[in-house]
Write an enzyme that holds these catalytic residues in place. Structure first.
Site, PDB file in Angstrom:
ATOM      1  CG  ASP A   1      -1.991  -0.978   1.248  1.00 14.28           C
ATOM      2  OD1 ASP A   1      -2.124  -1.724   0.260  1.00 14.28           O
ATOM      3  OD2 ASP A   1      -2.732  -1.032   2.252  1.00 14.28           O
TER       4      ASP A   1
ATOM      5  CG  HIS B   1      -4.241   2.584  -0.389  1.00  7.64           C
ATOM      6  ND1 HIS B   1      -5.049   1.714   0.321  1.00  7.64           N
ATOM      7  CD2 HIS B   1      -3.370   3.110   0.530  1.00  7.64           C
ATOM      8  CE1 HIS B   1      -4.678   1.707   1.586  1.00  7.64           C
ATOM      9  NE2 HIS B   1      -3.683   2.549   1.746  1.00  7.64           N
TER      10      HIS B   1
ATOM     11  CG  HIS C   1      -3.243   7.073   3.222  1.00 11.73           C
ATOM     12  ND1 HIS C   1      -3.340   6.989   4.591  1.00 11.73           N
ATOM     13  CD2 HIS C   1      -2.810   5.857   2.802  1.00 11.73           C
ATOM     14  CE1 HIS C   1      -2.972   5.782   4.991  1.00 11.73           C
ATOM     15  NE2 HIS C   1      -2.648   5.070   3.912  1.00 11.73           N
TER      16      HIS C   1
ATOM     17  CG  HIS D   1       2.172   0.072   4.600  1.00  4.65           C
ATOM     18  ND1 HIS D   1       2.047  -0.955   5.507  1.00  4.65           N
ATOM     19  CD2 HIS D   1       0.937   0.629   4.457  1.00  4.65           C
ATOM     20  CE1 HIS D   1       0.783  -1.028   5.906  1.00  4.65           C
ATOM     21  NE2 HIS D   1       0.089  -0.081   5.293  1.00  4.65           N
TER      22      HIS D   1
END
Length: 231
Positions: free
Chosen positions: A43, A94, A98, A189
């Protein structure tokens, strides 16, 4: 989040996964628990510092992964997005910047913006990009319903190590390996406020160990196929 002792970590997230996957069954949480396959996902990228070394690690081990990209990072790193795609990895969204998916207002437009940027970088039809992972795994039930109505597929995870808190490579590797089972969907990540330099080194060790244990690495698309195939 407060620090959780390593020896309690696996049990904590296993219990959380069992609870949440039952409440939100329309999300993809894992693959087939009877098959030695795992899906490795990343991510918060792309990141010009951290994603290229990660791609080198994945290429070295000849494994495919799934990347959930932030729209506001794609425009500045379109070449890296193209590198991810051309290396055979799966692409998902995603969000644009964020933020948790708490409201439908404006979300569809921001997802379309992100999808358009990724598609342009890879010369893809935008409709090819259907998988969406909410930032922090937070999405209101009404939003999850809306995602399906808009043609998206919500993807969560089964294995989490809190690598974005940068606890160190050794801890990330230990936490991850302690939780992996057949069908595990792993998240790490590679950008934003993510694991930084640690992600490539941790991934190298995690992949090498799981390959030695006989696991095959697949993308989330494979897990969707397993989920929807006739039994």
């Amino acid at each position: 989040m407060a620090s959780i002792p390593v020896d309690l970590y696996s049990g904590f997230y296993t219990a959380a996964h069992q609870l949440l996957s039952g409440i939100f069954p329309d999300c993809l949480w894992q693959g087939d628990p009877g098959v030695p396959e795992v899906a490795l996902s990343f991510d918060d990228g792309p990141d010009p510092r951290y994603t290229p070394p990660l791609l080198n690690v994945l290429a070295h081990h000849r494994v495919q992964a799934s990347f959930f990209l932030l729209g506001n990072r794609v425009a500045a790193s379109a070449g890296i997005v193209r590198d991810i795609y051309e290396a055979g990895h799966w692409l998902g969204l995603h969000g644009y910047d964020h933020r948790p998916f708490l409201r439908t207002a404006g979300l569809r437009e921001s997802l379309e913006q992100s999808r358009t940027l990724v598609a342009a970088a890879c010369a893809l039809e935008p409709g090819h990009l259907r998988d969406v992972r909410p930032p922090y795994g937070i999405a209101a039930p009404a939003v999850l319903t809306a995602l399906g109505r808009w043609g998206y597929r919500p993807v969560m995870w089964q294995v989490l190590s809190d690598d974005s808190q940068r606890p160190g490579v050794e801890t990330v590797v230990r936490r991850t390996l302690a939780q992996v089972r057949n069908g595990s969907l792993i998240v790490l990540h590679d950008g934003n406020d993510g694991a930084g330099d640690d992600v490539a080194r941790a991934t190298d060790r995690i992949v090498a160990t799981l390959l030695a244990r006989g696991y095959r690495f697949v993308t989330v698309e494979r897990f969707w196929q397993v989920r929807t195939s006739p039994k």
